[in-house]
Design a protein around this motif. Structure first.
Motif: not given
Lengths: 321, 108
Positions: A186, A188-189, A192
């Motif tokens: 993922x 986005x993960x 982050x």
């Protein structure tokens, strides 16, 4: 492709399509081939029927959702509301009666407390009195706590581990289960995690190393480290984390930490169980290298907690590090 | 005068933060589907937390603790939306039938 592997893959596809009902079919490896041939179609049919029945029941339940159940009675709602309000009132009342934070004399209301406040800093060299108490005066208790964590993980390992599993199918199933339910790669993960993981790790190490000076210590710092490991694993997958944290690392770190703690504690019993004896002096309270054995013990506890946190997570997720 | 302004600002921030947390609580309990529930849950973790922390900052004055509080808020503003996104993606991948039914219902 060998026959066994092909079987495994077909079973896997079956499971991916039909869900957990097929998994129970997969588990029947003890049956002979003839029995299986006789059994599987039957089972499949029954599974389908069961599925249909489940769907019917679900639909019926949805229709009946507005119908009265006993949670809809007026007295139930009234009692629930009364319970909530009285609990809130109780907690607020208790919060009002708490001693003032940081007050000089609010805490000393018994001889024991006074003893700890007066003697901890001198005898153990810890600025943080709590660490002085849990790792020195009550070190045996903390030893038991770290062993409880370790034993809990041992139980989970016994039940869920797929190490030493001769059956290739189970391994593949675990893999497929993992791949099916967790979002992989993922973006986005990962972004982050790229920002957060270094900060989380550094913060965890800081909490552990500063345990005898400021609030914190092995347990909280270890929890932060474990959360960092889980975050990293979640974002980048097993392959990346196996570069630095494998089953071997886990075994070595947690066993070494527990052994060290147990030996220190055993020596302390041997010398009369008065203090956590060590050749190291207490040093100047307030320095990072002070407090005798407190700092190494904090590190040991932190290692155990971090390994246990990550171990529990990965065991429940896949059954493998 | 300044004290009063500060107190009022703090109270207003506190009330606003509590209001958003309350909407989060109600929304999570009232909605019926995961995706719908995620929406209020996300609000509570970001906006509610920010307002409450600002209230704490205004109440205690600006000093070293302010930096720590802002760090906490930044951490939550990074992690909470990611969590919401991950749960949403998980729902979409595992519960396809329900997801599509809900999507159809919301489109019409």
């Amino acid at each position: 492709m060998s026959k066994q592997k092909r079987d495994a893959f077909s079973g896997l596809l079956n499971w991916l399509e039909n869900g957990d009902d097929a998994l129970s079919d997969q588990m029947q490896d003890t049956l002979s081939d003839d029995e299986r041939a006789a059994n599987v179609p039957l089972k499949k049919a029954s599974a389908k029927k069961r599925k249909k029945k489940n769907a019917d029941a679900r639909r019926k339940k949805n229709e009946n959702e507005t119908a009265a159940s006993w949670t809809d009675r007026w007295w139930y709602k009234l009692l629930a509301a009364a319970l909530c309000v009285s609990l809130i009132a109780l907690l607020l009342f208790a919060a009002l009666r708490l001693p003032k934070f940081g007050g000089a004399e609010t805490l000393i209301d018994s001889d024991l407390t006074r003893f700890y406040v007066e003697h901890t800093k001198v005898e153990t060299g810890a600025m943080n009195i709590v660490t002085g108490i849990i790792l020195d005066y009550r070190g045996f208790d903390t030893l038991g706590e770290s062993h409880v964590l370790f034993i809990a993980l041992c139980g989970v390992l016994l039940l869920l581990s797929i190490y030493g599993e001769k059956d290739e199918k189970l391994r593949l199933l675990a893999d497929a289960r993992d791949r099916n339910f967790e979002p992989k790669n993922d973006l986005i993960l990962q972004c982050a995690a790229r920002i957060l993981t270094p900060i989380v790790f550094v913060f965890g190490v800081y909490i552990i190393l500063n345990g005898h000076l400021s609030p914190g210590g092995g347990f909280s710092g270890g929890a932060v480290l474990g959360a960092g490991l889980i975050l990293y694993q979640n974002a980048f997958g097993y392959k990346k984390i196996q570069r630095f944290f494998t089953y071997k690392t886990f075994r070595a770190v947690s066993v070494c930490a527990l052994l060290f703690y147990s030996l220190a504690k055993g020596y302390h019993f041997f010398t009369g169980a008065n203090h956590l004896e060590s050749g190291i002096g207490t040093g100047t309270p307030g320095d990072i290298l002070s407090g005798g054995l407190l700092l190494p013990l904090n590190i040991a506890v932190g290692c155990v907690v971090a390994c246990t946190m990550y171990g529990l997570y990965t065991m429940f997720r896949k059954g493998e590090f | 005068m300044l004290e009063w302004a500060r107190f009022l600002l703090c109270a207003a921030l506190l009330a606003a933060g509590l209001f958003f947390l309350l909407t989060a609580l109600l929304g999570v309990n009232r909605f019926r589907f995961v995706i719908n529930r995620l929406h209020p849950a996300g609000i509570g973790d970001t906006l509610g937390l920010l307002l409450l922390s600002l209230a704490a900052v205004v109440y205690a004055g600006f000093d070293q603790v302010t930096v720590k509080i802002l760090c906490i808020v930044t951490f939550f503003w990074i992690t909470s939306p990611v969590c919401t996104h991950l749960i949403g993606r998980l729902v979409r991948e595992t519960d396809k039938k329900q997801f599509e039914a809900e999507a159809k219902e919301w489109k019409s």
